[in-house]
Design a protein around this motif. Structure first.
Motif, PDB file in Angstrom:
ATOM      1  N   ALA A  36      51.837  18.188  37.743  1.00  0.00           N
ATOM      2  CA  ALA A  36      50.503  18.934  37.766  1.00  0.00           C
ATOM      3  C   ALA A  36      50.773  19.951  39.052  1.00  0.00           C
ATOM      4  O   ALA A  36      51.628  19.856  39.774  1.00  0.00           O
ATOM      5  N   GLY A  37      50.049  21.149  38.754  1.00  0.00           N
ATOM      6  CA  GLY A  37      50.007  22.216  39.530  1.00  0.00           C
ATOM      7  C   GLY A  37      48.710  23.237  39.535  1.00  0.00           C
ATOM      8  O   GLY A  37      48.081  22.959  38.792  1.00  0.00           O
ATOM      9  N   ALA A  38      48.957  24.338  40.066  1.00  0.00           N
ATOM     10  CA  ALA A  38      47.917  25.227  40.028  1.00  0.00           C
ATOM     11  C   ALA A  38      48.355  26.486  40.258  1.00  0.00           C
ATOM     12  O   ALA A  38      49.519  26.759  40.943  1.00  0.00           O
ATOM     13  N   VAL A  39      47.843  27.459  39.706  1.00  0.00           N
ATOM     14  CA  VAL A  39      48.068  29.099  39.961  1.00  0.00           C
ATOM     15  C   VAL A  39      46.643  29.556  40.599  1.00  0.00           C
ATOM     16  O   VAL A  39      45.798  29.239  40.044  1.00  0.00           O
ATOM     17  N   VAL A  40      46.811  30.162  41.787  1.00  0.00           N
ATOM     18  CA  VAL A  40      45.705  30.940  42.462  1.00  0.00           C
ATOM     19  C   VAL A  40      45.727  32.122  42.298  1.00  0.00           C
ATOM     20  O   VAL A  40      46.870  32.858  42.639  1.00  0.00           O
ATOM     21  N   VAL A  41      44.793  33.083  41.831  1.00  0.00           N
ATOM     22  CA  VAL A  41      44.662  34.258  42.023  1.00  0.00           C
ATOM     23  C   VAL A  41      43.523  34.940  42.783  1.00  0.00           C
ATOM     24  O   VAL A  41      42.435  34.652  42.411  1.00  0.00           O
ATOM     25  N   PHE A  42      44.170  35.946  43.364  1.00  0.00           N
ATOM     26  CA  PHE A  42      43.504  36.510  44.222  1.00  0.00           C
ATOM     27  C   PHE A  42      43.274  37.970  43.773  1.00  0.00           C
ATOM     28  O   PHE A  42      44.612  38.577  43.478  1.00  0.00           O
ATOM     29  N   LEU A  43      42.310  38.591  43.599  1.00  0.00           N
ATOM     30  CA  LEU A  43      41.735  39.804  43.016  1.00  0.00           C
ATOM     31  C   LEU A  43      41.191  40.954  44.292  1.00  0.00           C
ATOM     32  O   LEU A  43      40.426  40.371  44.763  1.00  0.00           O
ATOM     33  N   TRP A  44      41.485  42.238  44.496  1.00  0.00           N
ATOM     34  CA  TRP A  44      41.066  43.121  45.049  1.00  0.00           C
ATOM     35  C   TRP A  44      40.255  44.164  44.253  1.00  0.00           C
ATOM     36  O   TRP A  44      41.237  44.866  43.661  1.00  0.00           O
ATOM     37  N   ILE A  45      39.255  44.255  44.170  1.00  0.00           N
ATOM     38  CA  ILE A  45      38.510  45.220  42.969  1.00  0.00           C
ATOM     39  C   ILE A  45      37.975  46.461  43.965  1.00  0.00           C
ATOM     40  O   ILE A  45      37.163  46.560  44.920  1.00  0.00           O
ATOM     41  N   PRO A  46      38.543  47.613  43.507  1.00  0.00           N
ATOM     42  CA  PRO A  46      38.024  48.737  44.209  1.00  0.00           C
ATOM     43  C   PRO A  46      36.684  49.026  44.192  1.00  0.00           C
ATOM     44  O   PRO A  46      36.001  48.500  43.238  1.00  0.00           O
ATOM     45  N   TRP A  47      35.815  49.659  45.119  1.00  0.00           N
ATOM     46  CA  TRP A  47      34.400  49.870  45.292  1.00  0.00           C
ATOM     47  C   TRP A  47      33.799  50.472  43.906  1.00  0.00           C
ATOM     48  O   TRP A  47      32.767  49.864  43.270  1.00  0.00           O
ATOM     49  N   ASP A  48      34.590  51.310  43.175  1.00  0.00           N
ATOM     50  CA  ASP A  48      33.943  51.904  42.032  1.00  0.00           C
ATOM     51  C   ASP A  48      34.201  51.185  40.951  1.00  0.00           C
ATOM     52  O   ASP A  48      33.520  51.737  39.854  1.00  0.00           O
ATOM     53  N   GLN A  49      34.783  50.191  41.020  1.00  0.00           N
ATOM     54  CA  GLN A  49      35.070  49.282  39.753  1.00  0.00           C
ATOM     55  C   GLN A  49      34.097  47.966  39.874  1.00  0.00           C
ATOM     56  O   GLN A  49      34.182  47.032  39.325  1.00  0.00           O
ATOM     57  N   THR A  50      33.387  47.852  41.061  1.00  0.00           N
ATOM     58  CA  THR A  50      32.473  46.854  40.929  1.00  0.00           C
ATOM     59  C   THR A  50      31.282  46.778  40.389  1.00  0.00           C
ATOM     60  O   THR A  50      30.915  47.829  39.932  1.00  0.00           O
ATOM     61  N   ASP A  51      30.346  46.060  40.449  1.00  0.00           N
ATOM     62  CA  ASP A  51      29.089  45.828  39.845  1.00  0.00           C
ATOM     63  C   ASP A  51      29.237  45.806  38.334  1.00  0.00           C
ATOM     64  O   ASP A  51      28.553  46.678  37.705  1.00  0.00           O
ATOM     65  N   GLY A  52      30.146  45.120  37.917  1.00  0.00           N
ATOM     66  CA  GLY A  52      30.748  45.167  36.484  1.00  0.00           C
ATOM     67  C   GLY A  52      31.447  43.950  36.302  1.00  0.00           C
ATOM     68  O   GLY A  52      31.779  43.210  37.081  1.00  0.00           O
ATOM     69  N   SER A  53      31.777  43.562  34.880  1.00  0.00           N
ATOM     70  CA  SER A  53      32.717  42.629  34.637  1.00  0.00           C
ATOM     71  C   SER A  53      33.986  42.869  34.213  1.00  0.00           C
ATOM     72  O   SER A  53      34.007  43.978  33.813  1.00  0.00           O
ATOM     73  N   HIS A  54      35.202  42.288  34.712  1.00  0.00           N
ATOM     74  CA  HIS A  54      36.317  42.454  34.340  1.00  0.00           C
ATOM     75  C   HIS A  54      37.026  41.378  33.532  1.00  0.00           C
ATOM     76  O   HIS A  54      36.880  40.141  33.684  1.00  0.00           O
ATOM     77  N   GLU A  55      37.780  41.627  32.351  1.00  0.00           N
ATOM     78  CA  GLU A  55      38.237  40.514  31.607  1.00  0.00           C
ATOM     79  C   GLU A  55      39.710  40.497  32.015  1.00  0.00           C
ATOM     80  O   GLU A  55      40.349  41.418  32.279  1.00  0.00           O
ATOM     81  N   VAL A  56      39.862  39.202  32.632  1.00  0.00           N
ATOM     82  CA  VAL A  56      41.357  38.765  33.047  1.00  0.00           C
ATOM     83  C   VAL A  56      41.936  37.711  31.917  1.00  0.00           C
ATOM     84  O   VAL A  56      41.213  36.999  31.483  1.00  0.00           O
ATOM     85  N   VAL A  57      43.170  37.736  31.860  1.00  0.00           N
ATOM     86  CA  VAL A  57      43.923  36.957  31.169  1.00  0.00           C
ATOM     87  C   VAL A  57      45.272  36.315  31.985  1.00  0.00           C
ATOM     88  O   VAL A  57      45.877  37.035  32.137  1.00  0.00           O
ATOM     89  N   LEU A  58      45.311  35.127  31.994  1.00  0.00           N
ATOM     90  CA  LEU A  58      46.431  34.360  32.680  1.00  0.00           C
ATOM     91  C   LEU A  58      47.465  34.034  31.570  1.00  0.00           C
ATOM     92  O   LEU A  58      46.851  32.928  30.828  1.00  0.00           O
ATOM     93  N   SER A  59      48.434  34.200  31.454  1.00  0.00           N
ATOM     94  CA  SER A  59      49.525  33.755  30.476  1.00  0.00           C
ATOM     95  C   SER A  59      50.851  32.990  30.943  1.00  0.00           C
ATOM     96  O   SER A  59      51.075  33.647  32.099  1.00  0.00           O
ATOM     97  N   LEU A  60      51.277  32.164  30.350  1.00  0.00           N
ATOM     98  CA  LEU A  60      52.588  31.464  30.727  1.00  0.00           C
ATOM     99  C   LEU A  60      53.646  31.881  29.832  1.00  0.00           C
ATOM    100  O   LEU A  60      53.420  31.861  28.554  1.00  0.00           O
ATOM    101  N   GLN A  61      54.598  32.711  30.368  1.00  0.00           N
ATOM    102  CA  GLN A  61      55.970  33.281  29.568  1.00  0.00           C
ATOM    103  C   GLN A  61      57.048  32.851  29.802  1.00  0.00           C
ATOM    104  O   GLN A  61      57.348  32.387  31.096  1.00  0.00           O
ATOM    105  N   ASP A  62      58.042  32.472  28.915  1.00  0.00           N
ATOM    106  CA  ASP A  62      59.342  32.292  28.744  1.00  0.00           C
ATOM    107  C   ASP A  62      60.128  33.360  29.498  1.00  0.00           C
ATOM    108  O   ASP A  62      59.732  34.502  29.861  1.00  0.00           O
ATOM    109  N   ALA A  63      61.376  33.048  29.776  1.00  0.00           N
ATOM    110  CA  ALA A  63      62.318  34.156  30.315  1.00  0.00           C
ATOM    111  C   ALA A  63      62.501  35.428  29.473  1.00  0.00           C
ATOM    112  O   ALA A  63      62.750  36.482  29.842  1.00  0.00           O
TER     113      ALA A  63
END
Length: 152
Positions: A36-63
């Motif tokens: 078992a494990g975890a992926v931790v995602v930290f985001l820094w959103i510029p001021w002009d891109q706040t007050d809205g929603s952002h679609e994020v997708v995390l995927s696991l890829q092979d080599a």
């Protein structure tokens, strides 16, 4: 916008988008039996891109850059984890201040990963992906023993 991914043994969030508590962070080699494990995602959103929603997708890829497929009741499906991140502007925050956000993806043992192969967790934000929005790891080969002098 910018992001950092960290691999860990486990992680938990105090509340959505809140502080993250991480155990066993910073590894890049696992297995050969995938725990078992975890992926931790930290985001820094510029001021002009706040007050809205952002679609994020995390995927696991092979080599080769193909999304890893995992079993489901309807047959194999690509391991793509979508999420929506909404970030407001906290009161009294000076204009221009980037706002941070985070999320955690915990997974159970038994991901169908081949021993001896490399994999990468890759992040997309609003359909865009950057090379450094990723974290790769190696699954030890079956023949990999313990380093000399260590007893299992």
């Amino acid at each position: 916008m910018d992001a950092v991914l960290i691999l860990a043994d486990a992680a938990q969030q105090s509340e959505p988008g809140g502080k993250v508590h991480i155990l066993g962070a910073g590894w890049s080699v696992t297995g050969p039996a995938v725990a078992a494990g975890a992926v931790v995602v930290f985001l820094w959103i510029p001021w002009d891109q706040t007050d809205g929603s952002h679609e994020v997708v995390l995927s696991l890829q092979d080599a080769d850059g193909h999304v890893v497929e995992v079993p489901s009741p309807d047959g194999p499906v690509p391991l793509r984890i979508p999420n929506t991140v909404q970030v407001g502007r906290p009161p009294a925050t000076p204009a221009g201040t980037p706002i941070d956000a985070s999320f955690v993806v915990n997974y159970g043992p038994g991901l169908p990963l081949a021993p001896g192969e490399r994999y990468t967790w890759q992040l997309e934000i609003d359909g865009e992906s950057k090379e450094h929005w990723s974290r790769g790891f190696l699954v030890r080969p079956l023949s990999a023993g313990l380093p000399e002098g260590l007893v299992g």
